[in-house]
Design an enzyme around this catalytic site. Structure first.
Site, mmCIF file in Angstrom:
data_model
loop_
_atom_site.group_PDB
_atom_site.id
_atom_site.type_symbol
_atom_site.label_atom_id
_atom_site.label_comp_id
_atom_site.label_asym_id
_atom_site.label_seq_id
_atom_site.Cartn_x
_atom_site.Cartn_y
_atom_site.Cartn_z
ATOM 1 N N GLU A 160 41.504 41.108 48.950
ATOM 2 C CA GLU A 160 40.356 41.144 48.044
ATOM 3 C C GLU A 160 39.258 42.003 48.655
ATOM 4 O O GLU A 160 38.492 41.523 49.507
ATOM 5 C CB GLU A 160 39.820 39.725 47.806
ATOM 6 C CG GLU A 160 40.790 38.802 47.105
ATOM 7 C CD GLU A 160 40.055 37.629 46.461
ATOM 8 O OE1 GLU A 160 40.120 37.503 45.244
ATOM 9 O OE2 GLU A 160 39.402 36.870 47.184
ATOM 10 N N LYS A 198 36.218 28.809 41.287
ATOM 11 C CA LYS A 198 34.988 28.801 42.096
ATOM 12 C C LYS A 198 34.122 27.596 41.715
ATOM 13 O O LYS A 198 34.665 26.536 41.393
ATOM 14 C CB LYS A 198 34.257 30.148 41.966
ATOM 15 C CG LYS A 198 35.173 31.324 42.346
ATOM 16 C CD LYS A 198 34.432 32.643 42.514
ATOM 17 C CE LYS A 198 35.413 33.753 42.863
ATOM 18 N NZ LYS A 198 34.737 35.036 43.105
ATOM 19 N N GLY A 245 33.597 40.178 41.646
ATOM 20 C CA GLY A 245 32.489 39.810 40.772
ATOM 21 C C GLY A 245 31.521 40.937 40.474
ATOM 22 O O GLY A 245 30.459 40.719 39.908
ATOM 23 N N ASN A 291 41.022 31.330 40.529
ATOM 24 C CA ASN A 291 40.005 30.694 41.368
ATOM 25 C C ASN A 291 38.786 30.399 40.508
ATOM 26 O O ASN A 291 38.011 31.302 40.188
ATOM 27 C CB ASN A 291 39.654 31.626 42.535
ATOM 28 C CG ASN A 291 38.619 31.026 43.463
ATOM 29 O OD1 ASN A 291 38.259 29.854 43.344
ATOM 30 N ND2 ASN A 291 38.123 31.821 44.395
ATOM 31 N N HIS A 318 38.480 32.958 51.917
ATOM 32 C CA HIS A 318 37.891 33.756 50.836
ATOM 33 C C HIS A 318 36.605 34.416 51.335
ATOM 34 O O HIS A 318 35.879 33.854 52.156
ATOM 35 C CB HIS A 318 37.596 32.868 49.626
ATOM 36 C CG HIS A 318 37.268 33.641 48.392
ATOM 37 N ND1 HIS A 318 36.023 34.172 48.172
ATOM 38 C CD2 HIS A 318 38.022 33.992 47.329
ATOM 39 C CE1 HIS A 318 36.028 34.828 47.014
ATOM 40 N NE2 HIS A 318 37.230 34.725 46.481
ATOM 41 N N SER A 343 37.851 41.590 40.499
ATOM 42 C CA SER A 343 37.557 42.018 39.120
ATOM 43 C C SER A 343 38.832 42.373 38.338
ATOM 44 O O SER A 343 38.881 43.372 37.621
ATOM 45 C CB SER A 343 36.555 43.181 39.107
ATOM 46 O OG SER A 343 35.326 42.774 39.696
ATOM 47 N N GLU A 373 33.804 34.725 50.134
ATOM 48 C CA GLU A 373 32.581 33.925 49.963
ATOM 49 C C GLU A 373 32.458 32.883 51.065
ATOM 50 O O GLU A 373 31.346 32.550 51.497
ATOM 51 C CB GLU A 373 32.570 33.287 48.566
ATOM 52 C CG GLU A 373 32.318 34.339 47.486
ATOM 53 C CD GLU A 373 32.928 34.048 46.134
ATOM 54 O OE1 GLU A 373 32.920 34.948 45.278
ATOM 55 O OE2 GLU A 373 33.443 32.929 45.929
#
Length: 248
Positions: free
Chosen positions: A165, A13, A171, A11, A95, A211, A97
């Site tokens: 996730e 991003k 991150g 991904n 996701h 991560s 985010e």
């Protein structure tokens, strides 16, 4: 027990430009990649065409999001039909985010999943708990609720990859331990067995994101219910090749 093909998604991003992505694509195209691993790169939508025309055909391309209808007055959105028109075969939906930065609800994500599948796109459907939810002991409740809404919108599980996730590991440099990842994946598979079917529980790939690096990928990949990875930052680096080859 179904043999589940290892799946690694990158991904990207909101990162990269044509120059840096061309360099990354060159690395991937010339790398020795484990032929039993399915590889997908999720490019920013404006670079979907560029990624598909530049990447070796053995690497599939995904969009990072889409909307729930085929066309219309939805400024800034893209549809599954447009994604397919660019030659991409997958989309990431749900996701964290999108959920937590852009406020997407379970209901909206479910509608997007349904429309993407109806449009013959493969779906990487993301679920995962926040740190406060893990600390409160509600991880299972959170991921089961998220999975329920996705499941209600899936007719063909053959085109779905479930990505667990934990939000606290995305991150942050914190990674769920292999044991933590395996525990949740095992429980998700049991949920699918109880609520969908034995066949789906045995065949659906449940991948881990949060991560993942070249340093920790092999230990994570050794877990019985970890069927691959959704990789963020490391997918923009040469070590992505090591992650793809975690089971080689």
């Amino acid at each position: 027990m179904a043999l589940r093909r290892f799946f690694v998604g990158g991904n990207w991003k909101m990162n990269g430009n044509k120059e840096s992505l061309e360099e990354l694509i060159g690395t991937l195209n010339t790398a020795s990649l484990h032929d039993q691993t399915e590889v997908v790169c999720a490019a920013p939508s404006i670079y979907l065409d560029f990624a598909r025309s530049s990447l070796d055909p053995r690497i599939a391309v995904a969009a990072q999001n889409c909307y729930k209808v085929a066309k219309g007055a939805f400024t800034g959105e893209i549809s599954p039909a447009m994604i397919k028109d660019c030659g991409a075969d997958w989309v990431i939906l749900g996701h964290s985010e999108r959920r937590h930065v852009f406020g997407e609800s379970d209901e909206l994500i479910g509608q997007k999943v349904a429309h993407a599948l109806e449009s013959d796109l493969g779906v990487i459907a993301c679920i995962g708990e926040k740190l406060e939810e893990r600390e409160a002991g509600t991880t299972e409740e959170v991921v089961y609720t998220q999975t329920q809404v996705i499941a209600e919108n899936v007719k063909d599980w053959g085109k779905v990859v479930l990505a667990y996730e934990p939000v606290w590991a995305i991150g942050t440099g914190k990674t769920a331990s292999p044991e933590q990842a395996q525990e949740v994946h095992e429980k998700l598979r049991a949920w699918l067995r109880a609520n969908v079917s034995d066949d789906v529980a045995d065949s659906v790939r449940i991948i881990y994101g949060g991560s993942v690096t070249g340093a920790n990928c092999r230990e994570l990949a050794s877990q019985g219910d970890v069927d691959g990875f959704l990789v963020g930052g490391a997918s923009l680096k040469p070590e992505f090749v090591d992650i793809i080859n975690a089971r080689a």
